[in-house]
Design an enzyme around this catalytic site. Structure first.
Site, short mmCIF file in Angstrom:
data_model
loop_
_atom_site.label_atom_id
_atom_site.label_comp_id
_atom_site.label_asym_id
_atom_site.label_seq_id
_atom_site.Cartn_x
_atom_site.Cartn_y
_atom_site.Cartn_z
N ASP A 83 -31.77 -16.76 24.93
CA ASP A 83 -30.92 -17.80 24.48
C ASP A 83 -29.78 -17.49 23.61
O ASP A 83 -29.72 -16.89 22.78
CB ASP A 83 -31.78 -18.71 23.65
CG ASP A 83 -32.88 -19.51 24.62
OD1 ASP A 83 -32.79 -19.22 25.97
OD2 ASP A 83 -33.54 -20.18 23.97
N HIS A 232 -33.91 -14.32 21.64
CA HIS A 232 -32.67 -14.64 21.24
C HIS A 232 -31.40 -13.65 20.76
O HIS A 232 -31.99 -12.73 19.91
CB HIS A 232 -32.92 -15.88 19.98
CG HIS A 232 -33.59 -16.85 20.20
ND1 HIS A 232 -34.99 -16.87 20.27
CD2 HIS A 232 -33.02 -18.17 20.42
CE1 HIS A 232 -35.21 -18.13 20.59
NE2 HIS A 232 -34.39 -18.89 20.62
#
Length: 268
Positions: A83, A232
């Site tokens: 992400d 992430h």
């Protein structure tokens, strides 16, 4: 690819539920926008077992709306996803490792990242990675109208196309993993496959980084066949651990694949 993705209803996963203990999906109060919202979470995998689904009806929602959170659970395959809500200085390093190790990944980007990091976005595409949609402004999409959801996704598509020339953006990940049946349906109807995950840990807090070995150990202890890994890209720990994660997963017999390699044959 659309035909391939159409049947990603996770039939193999349903068949495997006898061996799966249960996910933990915490649900928020029902809203006027339909069933849910739900916060996608899970009881983590241990020692190669599958994470488990505890919420009754959750698998039915995933199946109905053809969402992905697992690949082929009969094979030692892994799907690496990141992400990218904003850039924290580590995405280039992550791309370097992926290039060196010859590993494909999917990067789910927001409008902020598209506008702020055109060169990194170009590099993702040029080096063969998938760019997925993480919404324009990272809202709780369960609280948006159908038109607002379409706008959130189409703005990312349009701006990313201007940068990369990539025309086909067909994977999306709801911000913060918050979803509802209605939201999944809207996204599917406009051509998106919703992508969740089966391996994750608390890596997004940039003020709580605990070192590369912490990231490595958190991912490795959750490995299981068919895993979709969520990391992430803002995490320094992830950037520093990624190479060893890839090497050690391969030592265990795992192969890294791209989301667009998922096939209907996996789900018969």
């Amino acid at each position: 690819m659309a035909k391939t993705l159409k049947s990603l209803a996770l039939a193999t996963v349903m068949a495997a539920l006898a061996a799966i203990i249960g996910w933990s999906v915490a649900s928020a109060p029902a809203s006027a926008h339909g069933t849910g919202p739900y916060h996608f979470g899970f009881k983590k995998s241990k020692n190669g077992s599958f994470p488990s689904i505890a919420e009754e009806g959750f698998m039915d929602i995933m199946k109905k709306h053809e969402a992905i959170f697992l690949g082929n659970t009969a094979q030692k395959e892994l799907y690496l996803t990141f992400d990218n809500g904003y850039e924290n200085g580590y995405t280039a390093r992550i791309l370097d490792v992926l290039k060196e190790k010859k590993v494909p990944a999917a990067f789910f980007v927001t409008g902020h990242f598209v506008r702020d990091q055109p060169e990194l976005l170009k590099r993702m595409v040029l080096e063969g990675h998938l760019v997925g949609n993480h919404s324009w402004s990272h809202p709780d999409m369960t609280q948006l109208s159908a038109e607002q959801i379409k706008n959130e996704l189409s703005k990312v598509e349009q701006e990313a196309e201007k940068v990369t020339g990539q025309l086909d953006m067909r994977f999306m990940r709801p911000p913060r993993g918050i979803f509802s049946e209605r939201m999944l349906d809207i996204c599917r109807r406009i051509g998106y496959t919703n992508v969740f995950w089966s391996i994750a840990y608390k890596d997004w807090d940039v003020k709580q980084q605990k070192g590369w070995s912490y990231a490595h150990d958190n991912v490795m202890k959750q490995l299981h066949p068919g895993a979709v890994i969520l990391l992430h890209a803002v995490s320094e720990d992830n950037a520093n651990a990624l190479g060893k994660i890839i090497d050690d997963a391969r030592k265990q017999g795992y192969a890294f694949k791209s989301l667009d390699q998922l096939s209907v044959k996996h789900y018969k």
